[in-house]
Scaffold this motif. Structure first.
Motif, PDB file in Angstrom:
ATOM      1  N   MET A   1     -65.702  40.680 -29.300  1.00 46.42           N
ATOM      2  CA  MET A   1     -65.387  39.425 -28.627  1.00 46.42           C
ATOM      3  C   MET A   1     -66.283  38.305 -29.133  1.00 46.42           C
ATOM      4  O   MET A   1     -65.834  37.240 -29.509  1.00 46.42           O
ATOM      5  N   GLU A   2     -67.592  38.531 -29.207  1.00 47.55           N
ATOM      6  CA  GLU A   2     -68.514  37.500 -29.671  1.00 47.55           C
ATOM      7  C   GLU A   2     -68.264  37.188 -31.141  1.00 47.55           C
ATOM      8  O   GLU A   2     -68.321  36.040 -31.564  1.00 47.55           O
ATOM      9  N   ALA A   3     -67.953  38.219 -31.918  1.00 43.16           N
ATOM     10  CA  ALA A   3     -67.679  38.000 -33.333  1.00 43.16           C
ATOM     11  C   ALA A   3     -66.435  37.148 -33.516  1.00 43.16           C
ATOM     12  O   ALA A   3     -66.357  36.305 -34.385  1.00 43.16           O
ATOM     13  N   GLN A   4     -65.427  37.385 -32.660  1.00 44.30           N
ATOM     14  CA  GLN A   4     -64.204  36.608 -32.730  1.00 44.30           C
ATOM     15  C   GLN A   4     -64.477  35.147 -32.396  1.00 44.30           C
ATOM     16  O   GLN A   4     -63.982  34.239 -33.045  1.00 44.30           O
ATOM     17  N   GLU A   5     -65.273  34.899 -31.377  1.00 48.68           N
ATOM     18  CA  GLU A   5     -65.559  33.538 -30.974  1.00 48.68           C
ATOM     19  C   GLU A   5     -66.296  32.782 -32.075  1.00 48.68           C
ATOM     20  O   GLU A   5     -66.113  31.588 -32.249  1.00 48.68           O
ATOM     21  N   GLU A   6     -67.133  33.489 -32.840  1.00 49.07           N
ATOM     22  CA  GLU A   6     -67.863  32.856 -33.925  1.00 49.07           C
ATOM     23  C   GLU A   6     -66.922  32.362 -35.007  1.00 49.07           C
ATOM     24  O   GLU A   6     -67.223  31.405 -35.707  1.00 49.07           O
ATOM     25  N   LYS A   7     -65.765  32.987 -35.150  1.00 53.45           N
ATOM     26  CA  LYS A   7     -64.792  32.587 -36.154  1.00 53.45           C
ATOM     27  C   LYS A   7     -63.920  31.421 -35.683  1.00 53.45           C
ATOM     28  O   LYS A   7     -63.223  30.821 -36.484  1.00 53.45           O
ATOM     29  N   GLN A   8     -63.954  31.117 -34.417  1.00 53.35           N
ATOM     30  CA  GLN A   8     -63.154  30.007 -33.914  1.00 53.35           C
ATOM     31  C   GLN A   8     -63.684  28.697 -34.491  1.00 53.35           C
ATOM     32  O   GLN A   8     -64.876  28.443 -34.524  1.00 53.35           O
ATOM     33  N   GLN A   9     -62.753  27.864 -34.988  1.00 56.60           N
ATOM     34  CA  GLN A   9     -63.154  26.604 -35.598  1.00 56.60           C
ATOM     35  C   GLN A   9     -63.900  25.732 -34.599  1.00 56.60           C
ATOM     36  O   GLN A   9     -63.475  25.596 -33.452  1.00 56.60           O
ATOM     37  N   PRO A  10     -65.020  25.117 -35.023  1.00 58.13           N
ATOM     38  CA  PRO A  10     -65.806  24.283 -34.099  1.00 58.13           C
ATOM     39  C   PRO A  10     -65.009  23.170 -33.438  1.00 58.13           C
ATOM     40  O   PRO A  10     -65.264  22.823 -32.292  1.00 58.13           O
ATOM     41  N   THR A 207     -55.407  34.939 -36.254  1.00 62.16           N
ATOM     42  CA  THR A 207     -55.591  33.487 -36.116  1.00 62.16           C
ATOM     43  C   THR A 207     -56.759  33.180 -35.195  1.00 62.16           C
ATOM     44  O   THR A 207     -56.628  32.432 -34.214  1.00 62.16           O
ATOM     45  N   TYR A 208     -57.912  33.735 -35.514  1.00 62.18           N
ATOM     46  CA  TYR A 208     -59.094  33.544 -34.674  1.00 62.18           C
ATOM     47  C   TYR A 208     -59.630  32.117 -34.727  1.00 62.18           C
ATOM     48  O   TYR A 208     -60.422  31.733 -33.879  1.00 62.18           O
TER      49      TYR A 208
END
Length: 386
Positions: A1-10, A207-208
């Protein structure tokens, strides 16, 4: 979950925070934290234009020194990129020229200068030959569209992407496009198509950059519940292994889905109450909050009434854990709007269902269309006779 959030575009993280800052339901103490985080993000990415806009809207306080610093950094970066483009055009090949123009496009996207970003993306596209690379440019445009909630830009970009795929394209990008299109459909209240596109993408989701997987599952469940029939909901959602592995990460979502399917209406309303805040504070679902509330209640009331030819209002009120008066007022609205096929016998305190006869409706439709066709033929025969 945390890894996925890190990939979300700022920019999508920032867009969510900006949306929450403008919502009256968000506590003031929470807005103080959000304002600090927004300012930090804007400053870190040198979003001078956005900073000016937010200051003008009283979302952030103007700091001229910070603004001047941002402009200075942007000018310096642009100068370097222009020099790189000029050098590539003179000394290097077409591929290097394209990469230099792409870098300039990404800079404008990062600093949130929409108009210049779109202009630079067009220049980059003119230097691009490969279909896959052109598709990537469309995805950048779509991301800009979703950041600004520019539905016209999103719609045109989706059409452009589909035309590109007719020329060829890989499955990974096609699957990504389904999520983008599904998000557009959901944001424009086409929940049925959104559910179909989301369900097609469950096992291939990559599509993270726009949202993490648990948010994707949240959208998939919400759109599916009001779009699918009971059998399809069981097969595609309730028993879907991809959904089962994630659904408990979203508060109340598992109870919301399973209590509806298992006809545990008290639990359903309790879980739904827990989800309402999350729906209301979602930037894509917020404009459709009242509509979704009506649709989900229509689904659950219809499901309950499906089992009865007649039922007492007291029994229905008990099943839902509400008062008879509440049920009376609720159902009256839905019946008047044509959403529920039943009538209320207030004297006897009974609800009588009158489900539409599908065969009879088809027969009436055939008769009506036949009459219309005959009238057209008669008019045509008069013209021919003349």
């Amino acid at each position: 979950m945390e890894a996925q959030e890190e990939k979300q575009q700022p920019q999508f993280v920032l867009a969510n925070k900006l949306f929450l800052l403008r919502q009256p339901d968000v506590p003031d103490i929470e807005k103080v934290r959000l304002r600090e985080e927004v300012f930090a993000s804007v400053k870190a990415d040198d979003m001078a234009l956005l900073f000016e806009t937010l200051a003008a809207d009283n979302v952030l306080e103007m700091d001229q020194a910070v603004l001047d610093s941002m402009r200075s950094k942007i000018a310096e970066e642009l100068k370097k990129l222009d020099e790189k483009i000029a050098d590539a055009e003179v000394n290097l090949g077409e591929s290097e020229v394209r990469e230099a123009h792409l870098a300039k496009s990404l800079l404008y996207i990062r600093i949130s200068d929409k108009e210049k970003a779109l202009e630079q993306l067009k220049i980059t596209e003119s230097k691009t030959v490969a279909i896959g690379q052109k598709m990537d440019l469309v995805f950048y445009t779509l991301q800009l569209g979703f950041f600004y909630m520019d539905f016209d830009l999103i719609s045109k970009s989706l059409d452009k992407a589909k035309n590109l795929f007719e020329e060829g394209g890989d499955w990974e990008r096609k699957n990504r496009l389904k999520v983008y299109e599904g998000l557009y459909c959901m944001a424009t209240r086409n929940f049925k198509k959104a559910a179909s596109l989301f369900l097609d993408s469950i096992s291939t989701f990559t599509t993270y950059e726009i949202f993490p997987y648990d948010t994707f599952i949240f959208y998939t469940v919400l759109t599916s519940i009001i779009s699918l029939d009971r059998v399809s909901l069981k097969q595609k959602v309730v028993d879907a292994p991809e959904i089962l592995t994630v659904i408990k990460k979203v508060p109340h979502l598992s109870e919301f889905l399973n209590s509806l399917y298992e006809c545990q209406y008290k639990s359903f309303f309790s879980a739904f109450a827990g989800l309402t805040e999350q729906i209301k504070l979602d930037r894509y679902l917020h404009p459709h909050f009242r509509f979704y509330m009506r649709e989900i209640r229509t689904v659950v009331y219809s499901q309950f009434l499906e089992s009865y030819k007649s039922v007492t209002m007291e029994a229905m009120a008990t099943a839902f854990g509400v008062t008879v008066d509440f049920i009376d007022v609720e159902l009256s609205r839905f019946i008047a709007a044509g959403k529920l096929h039943c009538k209320i016998d207030k004297v006897a305190g009974v609800l009588e269902t009158n489900r539409p006869d599908a065969k009879n409706a088809l027969y009436q439709s055939t008769i009506k269309q036949g009459d219309f066709l005959l009238n057209r033929i008669q008019k045509l025969s008069r013209v021919i006779d003349l």
